[in-house]
Design a protein around this motif. Structure first.
Motif, mmCIF file in Angstrom:
data_model
loop_
_atom_site.group_PDB
_atom_site.id
_atom_site.type_symbol
_atom_site.label_atom_id
_atom_site.label_comp_id
_atom_site.label_asym_id
_atom_site.label_seq_id
_atom_site.Cartn_x
_atom_site.Cartn_y
_atom_site.Cartn_z
ATOM 1 N N GLN A 1 -8.730 0.080 -1.607
ATOM 2 C CA GLN A 1 -8.381 -1.232 -2.159
ATOM 3 C C GLN A 1 -9.490 -2.249 -1.863
ATOM 4 O O GLN A 1 -9.887 -3.008 -2.748
ATOM 5 C CB GLN A 1 -7.033 -1.723 -1.591
ATOM 6 C CG GLN A 1 -5.839 -0.946 -2.083
ATOM 7 C CD GLN A 1 -5.656 -1.045 -3.576
ATOM 8 O OE1 GLN A 1 -5.719 -2.133 -4.150
ATOM 9 N NE2 GLN A 1 -5.451 0.092 -4.224
ATOM 10 N N GLU B 1 -6.041 4.371 1.728
ATOM 11 C CA GLU B 1 -5.788 3.543 0.534
ATOM 12 C C GLU B 1 -6.230 2.107 0.772
ATOM 13 O O GLU B 1 -6.725 1.463 -0.142
ATOM 14 C CB GLU B 1 -4.317 3.606 0.130
ATOM 15 C CG GLU B 1 -4.016 2.918 -1.181
ATOM 16 C CD GLU B 1 -4.829 3.437 -2.362
ATOM 17 O OE1 GLU B 1 -5.241 2.603 -3.200
ATOM 18 O OE2 GLU B 1 -5.082 4.659 -2.458
ATOM 19 N N ILE C 1 0.819 -1.202 0.000
ATOM 20 C CA ILE C 1 0.000 0.000 0.000
ATOM 21 C C ILE C 1 0.859 1.261 0.000
ATOM 22 O O ILE C 1 0.576 2.214 -0.723
ATOM 23 C CB ILE C 1 -0.961 0.017 1.219
ATOM 24 C CG1 ILE C 1 -1.918 -1.168 1.158
ATOM 25 C CG2 ILE C 1 -1.721 1.322 1.306
ATOM 26 C CD1 ILE C 1 -2.857 -1.144 -0.009
#
Length: 185
Positions: free
Chosen positions: A41, A37, A5
């Motif tokens: 995802q 993030e 990430i």
């Protein structure tokens, strides 16, 4: 998860032109960005799963029979009730198009049709421009030929006038020519 990430966050920060860079941010902000993030995802993965699930959700008579444990033979032996009911419900459900699958397909088809139409229009515009240029050239040529014709007509009229003047002078001019046939007698 941090190992995959963090580089993605750094890449996105550069891509989105965010200042300062990831390494210059405080640890708290870095961790918050990584957490954000992670959410994106997971969200994207869920969308992909739903998309795949929707692709596989084609409803049909066989699927109804398997899911309800009603034998297909029973449905086919009762075509006016069971089979008709199943087919009518399938049509109604597909018509409702809850996930706008058909709408998306239609939009895609419409988009392709519009692309072809636009290409056709572009070709027509180019051809029209070419024809307009040819028309302009031909109009100029016609104008030039008309000008030349006017010059020829003026020259022709001038020559006719000169010819008429010469004829007039010949007819009205007393001849200095002596006819020898008359004097020898």
């Amino acid at each position: 998860m941090d190992n995959t990430i963090k580089p993605l966050v750094e890449l996105n920060i550069d891509k989105y032109n965010i200042n300062p860079s990831f390494s210059q941010l405080s640890n708290i902000i870095q961790n918050q960005l990584i957490e954000i993030e992670n959410f994106f995802q997971k969200y994207t993965k869920e969308q992909i799963k739903l998309s795949e699930l929707l692709k596989n959700q084609k409803i049909n008579l066989a699927k109804v029979c398997i899911s309800t444990t009603i034998p297909r033979s029973s449905v086919y032996n009762s075509p006016n009730v069971l089979k008709k009911y199943i087919n009518e419900r399938i049509n109604e459900i597909e018509k409702n198009d809850l996930f706008d699958i058909k709408k998306a397909q239609k939009n895609s088809e419409d988009y392709e049709l519009l692309k072809k139409y636009i290409e056709h229009i572009k070709i027509q515009i180019i051809e029209t421009d070419i024809f307009e240029l040819k028309i302009q050239e031909l109009e100029k040529e016609i104008k030039d030929l008309n000008h030349i014709n006017k010059q020829y007509a003026f020259e022709n009229a001038t020559l006719r006038n000169e010819n008429e003047n010469i004829k007039f002078q010949l007819v009205n001019k007393k001849s200095n020519v002596i006819n020898f046939n008359n004097h020898s007698q």
